[in-house]
Design a protein around this motif. Structure first.
Motif, mmCIF file in Angstrom:
data_model
loop_
_atom_site.group_PDB
_atom_site.id
_atom_site.type_symbol
_atom_site.label_atom_id
_atom_site.label_comp_id
_atom_site.label_asym_id
_atom_site.label_seq_id
_atom_site.Cartn_x
_atom_site.Cartn_y
_atom_site.Cartn_z
ATOM 1 N N PHE A 132 57.271 -24.549 33.164
ATOM 2 C CA PHE A 132 57.073 -23.892 32.062
ATOM 3 C C PHE A 132 58.105 -23.049 31.322
ATOM 4 O O PHE A 132 58.340 -22.980 30.175
ATOM 5 C CB PHE A 132 55.785 -22.982 32.229
ATOM 6 C CG PHE A 132 54.478 -23.547 32.543
ATOM 7 C CD1 PHE A 132 53.662 -24.314 31.779
ATOM 8 C CD2 PHE A 132 54.191 -23.631 34.007
ATOM 9 C CE1 PHE A 132 52.817 -24.949 32.346
ATOM 10 C CE2 PHE A 132 53.000 -24.353 34.485
ATOM 11 C CZ PHE A 132 52.433 -24.929 33.563
ATOM 12 N N THR A 145 50.496 -23.376 23.115
ATOM 13 C CA THR A 145 50.961 -24.639 22.684
ATOM 14 C C THR A 145 52.057 -25.217 23.087
ATOM 15 O O THR A 145 52.315 -26.403 23.414
ATOM 16 C CB THR A 145 50.672 -24.700 20.985
ATOM 17 O OG1 THR A 145 49.539 -24.051 20.597
ATOM 18 C CG2 THR A 145 50.787 -25.809 20.339
ATOM 19 N N SER A 170 51.942 -26.545 26.474
ATOM 20 C CA SER A 170 51.229 -27.578 26.875
ATOM 21 C C SER A 170 51.553 -28.759 25.982
ATOM 22 O O SER A 170 50.935 -30.138 26.495
ATOM 23 C CB SER A 170 49.660 -27.159 26.524
ATOM 24 O OG SER A 170 49.334 -26.707 25.371
ATOM 25 N N THR A 171 51.987 -28.694 24.863
ATOM 26 C CA THR A 171 52.225 -29.944 23.794
ATOM 27 C C THR A 171 52.919 -31.074 24.279
ATOM 28 O O THR A 171 53.743 -30.928 25.243
ATOM 29 C CB THR A 171 52.730 -29.418 22.450
ATOM 30 O OG1 THR A 171 52.871 -30.504 21.729
ATOM 31 C CG2 THR A 171 54.356 -28.831 22.742
ATOM 32 N N LEU A 179 53.519 -32.073 31.425
ATOM 33 C CA LEU A 179 52.390 -31.604 32.386
ATOM 34 C C LEU A 179 51.785 -32.718 33.042
ATOM 35 O O LEU A 179 50.708 -33.214 32.524
ATOM 36 C CB LEU A 179 51.518 -30.483 31.980
ATOM 37 C CG LEU A 179 52.284 -29.408 31.280
ATOM 38 C CD1 LEU A 179 51.341 -28.394 30.643
ATOM 39 C CD2 LEU A 179 53.443 -28.637 32.185
ATOM 40 N N ASP A 200 50.448 -29.071 38.043
ATOM 41 C CA ASP A 200 51.172 -28.425 36.634
ATOM 42 C C ASP A 200 49.929 -27.958 35.902
ATOM 43 O O ASP A 200 50.042 -26.888 35.285
ATOM 44 C CB ASP A 200 52.035 -29.588 36.089
ATOM 45 C CG ASP A 200 53.404 -29.549 36.766
ATOM 46 O OD1 ASP A 200 53.546 -28.954 37.599
ATOM 47 O OD2 ASP A 200 53.862 -30.785 36.401
ATOM 48 N N LYS A 201 48.823 -28.657 35.873
ATOM 49 C CA LYS A 201 47.763 -28.709 35.033
ATOM 50 C C LYS A 201 46.953 -27.389 35.545
ATOM 51 O O LYS A 201 46.305 -26.776 34.780
ATOM 52 C CB LYS A 201 46.721 -29.826 34.994
ATOM 53 C CG LYS A 201 47.485 -31.133 34.073
ATOM 54 C CD LYS A 201 46.615 -32.366 34.020
ATOM 55 C CE LYS A 201 47.277 -33.263 33.328
ATOM 56 N NZ LYS A 201 46.371 -34.587 33.290
ATOM 57 N N TYR A 227 48.809 -24.333 34.556
ATOM 58 C CA TYR A 227 48.437 -24.075 33.238
ATOM 59 C C TYR A 227 47.155 -23.604 32.878
ATOM 60 O O TYR A 227 47.176 -22.484 32.187
ATOM 61 C CB TYR A 227 48.663 -25.329 32.146
ATOM 62 C CG TYR A 227 48.256 -25.150 30.787
ATOM 63 C CD1 TYR A 227 49.262 -24.562 29.785
ATOM 64 C CD2 TYR A 227 47.088 -25.642 30.256
ATOM 65 C CE1 TYR A 227 48.932 -24.457 28.769
ATOM 66 C CE2 TYR A 227 46.871 -25.536 29.043
ATOM 67 C CZ TYR A 227 47.732 -24.709 28.161
ATOM 68 O OH TYR A 227 47.481 -24.398 26.692
ATOM 69 N N SER A 228 46.389 -23.856 33.518
ATOM 70 C CA SER A 228 44.984 -23.186 33.316
ATOM 71 C C SER A 228 44.845 -21.835 33.774
ATOM 72 O O SER A 228 44.189 -20.832 33.280
ATOM 73 C CB SER A 228 43.947 -23.850 34.389
ATOM 74 O OG SER A 228 44.041 -23.929 35.661
#
Length: 928
Positions: free
Chosen positions: A570, A602, A605-606, A613, A618-619, A622-623
């Protein structure tokens, strides 16, 4: 049902036609302002820039081109130069700089998230100002009918109650500072420093190694007396509030902190929140050298030592010193209140520990401390009353000024050249006492406004002492005698030109006799390392290098201590974002808008930024960031400090990276010749015409008079600030500052008169005529309406009539509801009194000054009053903070946009091509 003739547009009501025209102009202006970020925008505008395009600027950017040619390019200080100088300035200086600047990806406020340089807000306000101008100049078939309709009463515009010359003291001052402070909250927290607590040897009869029961151990116990580390502590009142069943419940406690603890707080916050502290918060105020208060027996300055002055017994006689460290108390209070504006700081353990750990009850203050509290309340009340005194005196002058101004307003509406007539009166006499009644009253008003502003800036605010010290230092160091000699015995035009040449000449060619060869070689070596072309760019590059070094330190701290290595992907995405071009940045922002998502989320994650990701881990990470961001959004109301820490640290890393990128780009900009050339030519183009007139007007004499005024001003402010402020009543402070301007007014008016007489180039008269051009533009529709009229039903566009009306009425409804929300907001704000005494005084100043314009008939100039209010609402909306009423208004505005049925603007937009074509023809032929 599609209408191919568009005859139904002729059946629109005047109000519908007005809102339609306003939307279409806003659409055009938005499109044109967006184009201004292109590198080739100057070519699109055309004259006075050079262009290879066959189309006229009116064909491409009609609104911007008209404004550029008739107002910007015709500004007197520019237009007074020769045609060749003007052409070179626009085509060889401004145009290359714009092309260079727009080719760089300078960040917007959405990325920087700061109150400093808000590019988007500037553009939005500029758009609103331009829209107000063009919406008043350009009309439709039923526009004049709309202007004359009473479609909204003046009371519906949300303006305050009518001004009363008899100001109410009780409405502006408070009987109890504690109560007044409970009305001013940031994130449900109010902070005030109410008193000073004397400690150690400062307390009479107390051994220096004794320990007070209320405070932690701060001195090492010893068999012999030892000097205390500090002699006073600041007693801080901390008030919190909580909403219970719609009503606020308040709790208050006290904490005592000495200055060193403030320094420790700042140091810890800088380490814990480097991004917030470096970008949002100013430095901790320093101690003031002359801050020993005053003695209640004599008015002379206490010459004894600070330690003796803090004691209640000196040489065996009773001598009480009052308001010790009052300046520092106010400055530190302002610092704490600034910190309390940021939820990240307010809910941090460091700040909470500072305002809570070791707290005690108000009853634990000693009688001496309670008396100190009472004295400081009374002192603040006196400062508030002084501001009220300024307002009373100003109101009296405005009552007289308004009588003359009423007839003047009518003349200005009917005949814009009235302003030139007023200006010509200045040439009749250099004595203000011999001028017209209007100018004499206007002069009194200006003096009162200036004196009141000086008092507010340098004497009455929490940070006033800091500002006064800076100005005194600048005044003390400024080389008045040297500048006077230059102005008297040399040609100022050539001197400034040579200084500019020295600062901007390429360094490898610099050779100054006073410098030794070693210094010269060192200078060239620094220039080589920094890539600077001249002395001025070297100075700014070195300053930017310092900032870059600071940013690198903050990034390292965040990366190594605040963010785990598992979030490396990130951090890499954030770094990649700072390198992508405009097209990708705009696409990311569109994606953020479409998803109604925080821009940083954004970015993280974009699919438009690498690395992607892909893994489950990774996901999952992000959550976690999303959950942290949700907690961060609730930080103003709840204390989810731990839950929001992850997002906060990523946000700081993002902010600092953006600032680092901007600093790199500006550093690059300073190395390029376009900026150097712009600065040099800008100074010459604006400076030369003005300096020619000043030279003829014996500016060296005026400069010496200005020095005397500054000497008197700094002396008077220093005397009042250091001692007299403790003894003078409100009227005496007012009278001393007002008398200062009375003493020097003859010199100013003599200079103004001399400028008028010596201005053979009519530079200042041209400035007045330039202002009159705006008034002429606004009045054209009343005597030649066809030249500024749009025919909205002239095109055959196949509009869906039903959908068109839904879209138009929806936008009109949204505008009217927004006006209603602001009206309710102002009414609630006025009725609840949920503001400090200073807030009331500030709002009263606006009310006092607005009385000068009275019931100004904006319709006489062809300006719709509701459009003016809408422009004011925009400015107010941009400044809304976290105050309870302001948060409610922001939520209502958000809900309004969210809940109204959105019919889009597809049918309205079909008129754009026709409007653009008409504007091109109309503005090309419009002569002012």
């Amino acid at each position: 049902m599609k209408n191919t003739s568009n005859d139904f547009l002729d059946g629109l009501t005047p109000a519908q036609e007005h809102f339609l025209k306003k939307y279409l102009l806003e659409y055009r202006l938005s499109d044109e302002l967006h184009t201004f970020s292109r590198a080739d925008v100057c070519e699109l505008v055309g004259f006075p820039f050079k262009t290879t395009l066959k189309k006229s600027g009116f064909d491409v950017l009609p609104l911007s081109t008209f404004y550029m040619r008739n107002f910007v390019a015709q500004f007197p200080f520019i237009a007074s130069n020769s045609d060749n100088v003007q052409r070179a300035f626009w085509q060889e200086t401004v145009q290359p700089f714009v092309e260079s600047f727009n080719s760089k990806n300078i960040s917007s406020s959405e990325e920087r998230q700061t109150n400093a340089t808000k590019r988007r807000q500037v553009n939005k306000k500029f758009l609103s100002g331009m829209l107000l101008f063009y919406n008043s100049v350009i009309i439709t078939n039923k526009e004049l009918t709309y202007l004359n309709e009473s479609h909204l009463k003046p009371s519906d515009t949300g303006k305050m109650d009518k001004f009363s010359a008899n100001l109410n003291d009780d409405a502006l001052c408070v009987d109890d500072i504690d109560k007044h402070d409970m009305k001013k909250f940031h994130h449900n927290l109010s902070i005030n420093i109410v008193a000073l607590r004397r400690t150690g040897a400062a307390v009479a009869g107390t051994p220096s190694n004794s320990i007070s029961s209320w405070s932690p151990m701060r001195f090492v116990t010893s068999s012999r007396p030892s000097a205390p580390r500090h002699h006073y502590e600041f007693v801080i009142q901390v008030t919190t509030r909580e909403s219970v069943d719609g009503n606020f419940q308040y709790k208050s406690h006290f904490i005592a902190r000495h200055y060193h603890e403030f320094k420790t707080l700042e140091s810890k916050l800088k380490r814990h929140l480097p991004g917030v502290m470096s970008t949002e918060v100013s430095e901790l105020p320093r101690k003031f050298s002359n801050d020993n208060g005053y003695n209640d027996i004599a008015h002379e300055k206490d010459t004894e030592s600070e330690l003796a002055s803090l004691s209640s017994t000196v040489n065996g006689s009773s001598k009480t010193t009052k308001l010790v460290r009052e300046k520092l108390r106010l400055s530190l209070r302002g610092y704490l209140r600034t910190l309390s504006k940021y939820p990240e700081i307010v809910h941090s353990d460091i700040f909470l520990d500072f305002i809570d750990h070791g707290s005690f009850n108000y009853r634990q203050l000693s009688e001496v401390e309670l008396e100190d509290h009472k004295n400081r309340i009374e002192h603040e009340r006196t400062m508030l009353k002084t501001q009220v005194e300024f307002q009373k005196q100003t109101a009296k002058v405005i009552v007289n000024l308004t009588k003359d101004f009423e007839s003047l307003k009518k003349d200005i509406i009917m005949n814009p050249s009235t302003l030139s007539g007023i200006f010509d009166q200045i040439g009749k006499s250099s004595d203000i006492k011999k001028q017209t009644p209007f100018l004499k009253t206007l002069n009194e008003w200006c003096k009162l406004e200036a004196a009141a502003t000086l008092y507010q800036v340098f004497l009455s605010q929490d940070n006033s002492n800091d500002w006064l010290n800076r100005c005194r230092k600048f005044h003390r160091l400024f080389p008045y005698n040297l500048v006077y000699g230059i102005l008297r015995f040399t040609n100022p035009l050539k001197i400034v030109s040579r200084i500019v040449d020295l600062l901007l000449v390429n360094i490898p060619t610099v050779s100054i006799p006073s410098w030794g060869s070693k210094d010269e070689e060192e200078l060239k070596e620094i220039a080589k390392k920094s890539g600077s072309r001249n002395l001025l760019s070297m100075i700014f590059v070195m300053l930017l290098d310092e900032s870059l070094s600071s940013y690198e330190t903050e990034l390292k701290l965040l990366r190594e201590e605040k963010l785990d290595s598992e979030y490396e992907i990130f951090l890499e995405r954030i770094e990649r974002y700072t390198d992508v071009d405009y097209a990708v940045v705009d696409a990311i922002k569109r994606e953020s808008y479409e998803k109604s998502q925080d821009l940083l989320l954004t970015v993280l994650s974009t699919d438009l930024i690498k690395p992607p990701l892909r893994t489950i881990e990774d996901k999952y990470k992000y959550s976690q960031i999303v959950k942290s961001q949700m907690s961060y959004d609730q930080l103003a109301e709840h204390k989810n400090v731990v839950d929001s820490a992850l997002y906060l640290n990523l946000k700081q890393y993002w902010q600092v990276q953006i600032r680092k990128k901007d600093a790199d780009l500006f550093k690059q900009l300073w190395k390029e010749p376009e900026l150097t050339k712009l600065i040099k030519n800008f100074l010459m183009v604006f400076y030369q015409p003005m300096m020619r007139i000043f030279t003829k007007a014996d500016i060296h004499v005026v400069f010496r008079d200005f020095q005397k005024f500054m000497d008197d001003l700094m002396k008077e402010l220093s005397i009042i600030n250091n001692q007299e402020i403790y003894y003078l009543n409100s009227f005496e402070v007012f009278d001393r500052l007002k008398s200062l301007f009375d003493k020097h007014e003859d010199v100013l008016w003599k200079f103004i008169h001399t400028l008028y007489v010596k201005d053979d180039e009519h530079l200042f008269k041209g400035l007045v005529l330039w202002i009159e051009k705006f008034l002429v533009a606004l009045r054209i529709k009343f005597f030649d309406e066809e030249t500024v009229k749009l025919n909205l039903s002239s095109a055959n566009l196949g509009i869906d009539e039903e959908l068109f009306l839904k879209q138009l009425n929806s936008r009109a409804e949204r505008t009217i509801l927004r006006r209603k929300l602001f009206k309710e907001f102002l009414e609630v704000q006025a009725s609840t009194g949920d503001e400090t005494a200073q807030d009331k005084i500030d709002s009263k100043w606006e009310e006092v000054n607005n009385q000068l314009y009275g019931e100004f008939n904006t319709k006489g100039l062809g300006i719709d009053l509701e459009d003016v209010e809408e422009f004011n609402h925009l400015n107010a909306e941009e400044d809304l903070g976290d105050h309870s009423n302001e948060r409610v208004l922001k939520q209502k505005l958000f809900d309004l946009e969210k809940n109204l049925v959105d019919y889009g603007t597809s049918e309205l937009d079909k008129l754009d091509d026709s409007v653009k074509s008409q504007l091109s023809t109309l503005l090309t032929n419009l002569k002012i």
